[in-house]
Scaffold this active site. Structure first.
Site, short mmCIF file in Angstrom:
data_model
loop_
_atom_site.label_atom_id
_atom_site.label_comp_id
_atom_site.label_asym_id
_atom_site.label_seq_id
_atom_site.Cartn_x
_atom_site.Cartn_y
_atom_site.Cartn_z
N CYS A 83 43.13 36.41 34.86
CA CYS A 83 43.26 36.67 36.30
C CYS A 83 43.26 35.39 37.12
O CYS A 83 44.14 35.18 37.97
CB CYS A 83 42.15 37.62 36.77
SG CYS A 83 40.48 36.98 36.53
N HIS A 140 36.65 38.87 38.58
CA HIS A 140 38.07 39.22 38.58
C HIS A 140 38.68 38.89 39.94
O HIS A 140 38.02 39.06 40.98
CB HIS A 140 38.26 40.71 38.28
CG HIS A 140 39.68 41.08 38.01
ND1 HIS A 140 40.40 40.59 36.94
CD2 HIS A 140 40.55 41.88 38.70
CE1 HIS A 140 41.62 41.08 36.95
NE2 HIS A 140 41.74 41.86 38.02
N HIS A 148 47.74 40.95 40.03
CA HIS A 148 46.68 40.35 39.22
C HIS A 148 47.03 40.50 37.74
O HIS A 148 47.98 41.20 37.38
CB HIS A 148 45.34 41.04 39.51
CG HIS A 148 45.29 42.48 39.10
ND1 HIS A 148 44.30 43.02 38.33
CD2 HIS A 148 46.14 43.52 39.34
CE1 HIS A 148 44.51 44.31 38.13
NE2 HIS A 148 45.63 44.65 38.74
#
Length: 482
Positions: free
Chosen positions: A385, A437, A453
């Site tokens: 990510c 994340h 993402h």
């Protein structure tokens, strides 16, 4: 003889009573007590009590006794069930998880809620799905066989009578699936469903068949016509520095500004199109128009011809002279540099053309849709990510920290209601207490934030905060561009 007759009648009545009291059900693949109970309108507890010897884990093709709540008119009910047995939209009441699918995508496909989907699959431990996994589809997503057959017969008629039309679109350089889908008012998943051959890669020049609304198609044709007319007009104009006569095309002749000059620039290591264009006060599109051969890659050492303002050229030339003088004399010469992007990972990056940069960041990031997830990856061979964010921003000379937790400390936090395209969005997944994340906002509409993402189960993709998993794990939004 009379005694035997009485015994036969007794067993017949018991058999009839048993048939009336219970219905036999053969277990199919993917079924559990909850699914079977819903199908017959009874409670799982009732089925368990009617089958005390049944194992806890049901076996395929084994038979269960289902309590018959409606004892009267069993034959009539059976006939009704036979005539109106639901036909599930997908085969055998199951759905097989495909690439890039999540609970939200599947729920939209069957016009049900994510909660309904979870209730139908009580063994589902999390929102992370695996490709090939089988999911039970609840009864809300089913239609009768009669209706299904009618739909199949009238499908072609519906297509003809619908306001939707099919258009053929040629993929242009720098166009991504996300951009094309948005242009024609459909999702990336729908675009791939209509064109299965583009699921992995979208090649320039490839012809796509897209079914869209007539209004969208007409609008795109109109936009293409305007663009075409503009290009024709530009080609028809004869450039002259001395006259302002009317050309053969009937258009006034464009006289370039006397303050504009042409400079020759050599591409240096780590220089990008965006950095060069900003340095000379033009857009990337204008830079590519003046130098058509750089529409693909920008080779180091390539010589560019750039038309810019005289003031800009003189300022940059003076800067070069000052730097040369500093190197030659060894004395500290202060030069006022016109930097468009300030690289500072601890604060907000201020840019002169915010909208243009944000759009290019989104285009750059979404071009990677479909690239697999790879822990520690920062290239198209695979991204994690934070690696996707680093690669995307680095293409525009903006440096980001390596990890998502470090990236969450740059810029400044904004409320989710104030989120804009280009902002970084952070999550705390897997029940962790700290951020782990990150993604980049690509669209904000009616409180819904869509972001690109790199997901562990789907690679680079676009997701939404409306999905329960990301709504639950959402942490914050940071603005890093101003």
């Amino acid at each position: 003889m009379v005694f035997r007759l009485i015994i036969v009648l007794f067993f017949f009545s018991v058999g009839a009573f048993s048939q009336e009291k219970y219905i036999k059900h053969t277990i199919s693949k993917g079924e559990n007590l909850t699914v079977i109970a819903k199908k017959y309108g009874v409670k799982p507890k009732d089925i368990a009590e009617a089958n005390p010897d049944a194992p806890k884990v049901l076996k395929l093709n084994s038979v269960l006794l289902i309590p018959n709540n409606n004892k009267k008119g069993t034959t009539k009910k059976t006939e009704t069930i036979a005539n109106t047995t639901p036909a599930v939209i997908s085969n055998s009441n199951l759905h097989e998880v495909q690439e890039k699918e999540n609970l939200w995508v599947i729920s939209k496909k069957y016009n049900i809620s994510v909660e309904d989907l979870k209730n139908a699959n009580p063994t589902l431990e999390s929102d992370d799905l695996k490709i090939g996994q089988k999911l039970n589809i609840p009864s809300k997503a089913i239609v009768s066989i009669d209706n299904a057959s009618k739909n199949q017969k009238t499908e072609d008629q519906k297509i003809l009578s619908s306001t939707d039309v099919e258009v053929v679109v040629e993929v242009k350089p720098k166009e991504t699936k996300y951009i094309i889908a948005k242009k024609y008012g459909i999702t990336v998943a729908e675009l791939e469903r209509q064109n299965p051959s583009i699921k992995r890669k979208l090649s320039v020049g490839y012809l796509l068949k897209i079914k869209t609304s007539k209004e969208k198609a007409d609008q795109q044709i109109k936009d293409a016509s305007i663009t075409s007319q503009t290009q024709v007009a530009e080609k028809a104009v004869v450039t002259s520095e001395n006259t302002g006569q009317i050309t053969e095309a009937g258009k006034p002749e464009v006289i370039p500004s006397t303050s504009d000059v042409e400079v020759v620039v050599e591409v240096l290591p780590k220089e990008t199109k965006y950095a060069i264009a900003k340095k000379y006060g033009i857009t990337v599109a204008e830079l590519e128009r003046q130098n058509p051969f750089i529409k693909g890659k920008l080779p180091i050492g390539y010589v560019l011809t750039i038309r810019t303002s005289k003031e800009k050229a003189e300022t940059l030339q003076a800067s070069k002279v000052a730097l040369v003088a500093k190197d030659t004399l060894g004395s500290p010469v202060q030069v006022a540099e016109n930097l468009e992007v300030k690289r500072d990972s601890s604060t907000v990056v201020r840019v002169s053309n915010h909208s243009d940069l944000v759009n290019q960041l989104i285009v750059n990031a979404t071009e990677n849709i479909g690239v697999r997830y790879r822990s520690g990856g920062t290239t198209r061979a695979g991204f994690d990510c934070s690696g996707l964010m680093i690669c995307t921003f680095n293409n525009f000379d903006i440096k980001l920290p390596r990890s998502s937790i470090e990236q969450s400390r740059i810029g400044f936090k904004v409320n989710s209601e104030e989120a804009q395209k280009g902002d970084l969005i952070f999550f705390k997944t897997n029940g962790r207490r700290q951020i782990n994340h990150v993604g980049m906002v690509v669209e904000v509409l009616d409180g819904e934030i869509k972001f690109v993402h790199s997901s562990t189960h789907g690679g680079v993709m676009i997701s939404s905060t409306r999905e329960p998993y990301y709504g639950r794990t959402f942490s914050q939004v940071n603005r890093v561009l101003q």
